[in-house]
Write a protein that holds these residues in place. Structure first.
Motif, PDB file in Angstrom:
ATOM      1  N   LEU A   1       0.830  -1.203   0.000  1.00 27.94           N
ATOM      2  CA  LEU A   1       0.000   0.000   0.000  1.00 27.94           C
ATOM      3  C   LEU A   1       0.864   1.253   0.000  1.00 27.94           C
ATOM      4  CD1 LEU A   1      -2.658  -1.029   2.684  1.00 27.94           C
ATOM      5  CD2 LEU A   1      -2.900  -1.103   0.183  1.00 27.94           C
ATOM      6  N   ASP A   2       0.357   2.324  -0.605  1.00 31.50           N
ATOM      7  CA  ASP A   2       1.087   3.592  -0.607  1.00 31.50           C
ATOM      8  C   ASP A   2       1.060   4.273   0.753  1.00 31.50           C
ATOM      9  OD1 ASP A   2       1.776   3.396  -3.278  1.00 31.50           O
ATOM     10  OD2 ASP A   2      -0.039   4.410  -3.941  1.00 31.50           O
ATOM     11  N   MET A   3      -0.039   4.098   1.483  1.00 29.45           N
ATOM     12  CA  MET A   3      -0.191   4.748   2.790  1.00 29.45           C
ATOM     13  C   MET A   3      -0.794   3.755   3.766  1.00 29.45           C
ATOM     14  SD  MET A   3       0.002   7.456   4.733  1.00 29.45           S
ATOM     15  CE  MET A   3       0.151   8.902   3.704  1.00 29.45           C
ATOM     16  N   LEU A   4      -0.233   3.704   4.946  1.00 29.73           N
ATOM     17  CA  LEU A   4      -0.778   2.867   6.012  1.00 29.73           C
ATOM     18  C   LEU A   4      -1.249   3.770   7.136  1.00 29.73           C
ATOM     19  CD1 LEU A   4       1.887   0.047   6.016  1.00 29.73           C
ATOM     20  CD2 LEU A   4      -0.497  -0.175   5.385  1.00 29.73           C
ATOM     21  N   ASP A   5      -2.393   3.461   7.691  1.00 28.57           N
ATOM     22  CA  ASP A   5      -3.009   4.324   8.693  1.00 28.57           C
ATOM     23  C   ASP A   5      -3.853   3.455   9.610  1.00 28.57           C
ATOM     24  OD1 ASP A   5      -4.088   6.466  10.039  1.00 28.57           O
ATOM     25  OD2 ASP A   5      -5.015   7.369   8.280  1.00 28.57           O
ATOM     26  N   ASN A   6      -3.562   3.493  10.921  1.00 19.19           N
ATOM     27  CA  ASN A   6      -4.440   2.734  11.809  1.00 19.19           C
ATOM     28  C   ASN A   6      -5.579   3.620  12.291  1.00 19.19           C
ATOM     29  OD1 ASN A   6      -3.306   4.257  13.893  1.00 19.19           O
ATOM     30  ND2 ASN A   6      -2.343   2.531  14.906  1.00 19.19           N
ATOM     31  N   GLU A   7      -6.644   3.003  12.684  1.00 19.27           N
ATOM     32  CA  GLU A   7      -7.858   3.726  13.045  1.00 19.27           C
ATOM     33  C   GLU A   7      -7.679   4.604  14.277  1.00 19.27           C
ATOM     34  OE1 GLU A   7     -10.849   0.721  13.342  1.00 19.27           O
ATOM     35  OE2 GLU A   7     -10.667   0.189  11.233  1.00 19.27           O
ATOM     36  N   GLN A   8      -6.684   4.292  15.108  1.00 20.65           N
ATOM     37  CA  GLN A   8      -6.461   5.056  16.336  1.00 20.65           C
ATOM     38  C   GLN A   8      -5.748   6.367  16.074  1.00 20.65           C
ATOM     39  OE1 GLN A   8      -4.578   1.993  19.096  1.00 20.65           O
ATOM     40  NE2 GLN A   8      -4.434   1.170  17.019  1.00 20.65           N
ATOM     41  N   GLY A   9      -5.156   6.487  14.887  1.00 16.84           N
ATOM     42  CA  GLY A   9      -4.393   7.681  14.573  1.00 16.84           C
ATOM     43  C   GLY A   9      -3.004   7.689  15.184  1.00 16.84           C
ATOM     44  N   THR A  10      -2.555   6.557  15.726  1.00 20.58           N
ATOM     45  CA  THR A  10      -1.226   6.507  16.338  1.00 20.58           C
ATOM     46  C   THR A  10      -0.132   6.146  15.334  1.00 20.58           C
ATOM     47  OG1 THR A  10      -1.624   4.235  17.046  1.00 20.58           O
ATOM     48  CG2 THR A  10      -2.057   5.969  18.656  1.00 20.58           C
ATOM     49  N   CYS A  11      -0.540   5.662  14.174  1.00 23.29           N
ATOM     50  CA  CYS A  11       0.452   5.340  13.155  1.00 23.29           C
ATOM     51  C   CYS A  11      -0.119   5.677  11.784  1.00 23.29           C
ATOM     52  CB  CYS A  11       0.848   3.865  13.215  1.00 23.29           C
ATOM     53  SG  CYS A  11       2.260   3.485  12.173  1.00 23.29           S
TER      54      CYS A  11
END
Length: 149
Positions: A118-128
């Motif tokens: 993936l080009d961007m990884l993002d967790n739902e918590q906003g911590t990463c």
């Protein structure tokens, strides 16, 4: 730990059962490792990193139990790049291991692996939240496999 050949100076870093510094109460365990790894990278002697990535990025931080997700692997590799004062870690071999099997669920394993494309990884918590733009070469290791760097 670092495995180094005394004759050639080539080194290989192995990191496992270590959570991201950003989640580990600010202990900075990996920061110390990245300091030394950065010097090896700049010397051209860091030939690869074996790192665990046990869970998918959406895993809640409190459920990581000292493990990494694809997003946190990228976050930690970005720390290495920053310490080496480079924008990318061109063609660095990063071998990903220790994906947790959810009752032998092959779909889950493929999901963890696919996150690395993936080009961007993002967790739902906003911590990463990490962009996958470091130009490292990811390989997913299988138990009993043989890998040449």
């Amino acid at each position: 730990f670092f495995l180094c050949d005394p004759d050639s100076g080539a080194c290989f870093l192995s990191i496992f059962d270590t959570g991201p510094d950003s989640v580990s109460s600010g202990e900075g365990n990996l920061a110390t490792v990245w300091d030394y790894a950065a010097s090896l990278y700049l010397e051209g002697t860091l030939k690869g990193i074996l790192i665990e990535s046990s869970f998918v990025t959406e895993t809640m931080d409190q459920n990581l139990f000292g493990h990494l997700t694809p997003c946190y692997v990228l976050q930690e590799l970005r720390v290495l790049a920053k310490k080496a004062k480079v924008e990318t870690l061109d063609d660095l071999n990063v071998l990903v291991m220790h994906i947790k099997w959810r009752i032998l669920d092959e779909h889950y394993i493929q999901k963890v692996r696919s996150e690395y494309s993936l080009d961007m990884l993002d967790n739902e918590q906003g911590t990463c939240r990490e962009r996958n733009d470091l130009n490292v070469r990811f390989t997913f290791v299988e138990q009993g496999g043989r890998y040449l760097l």
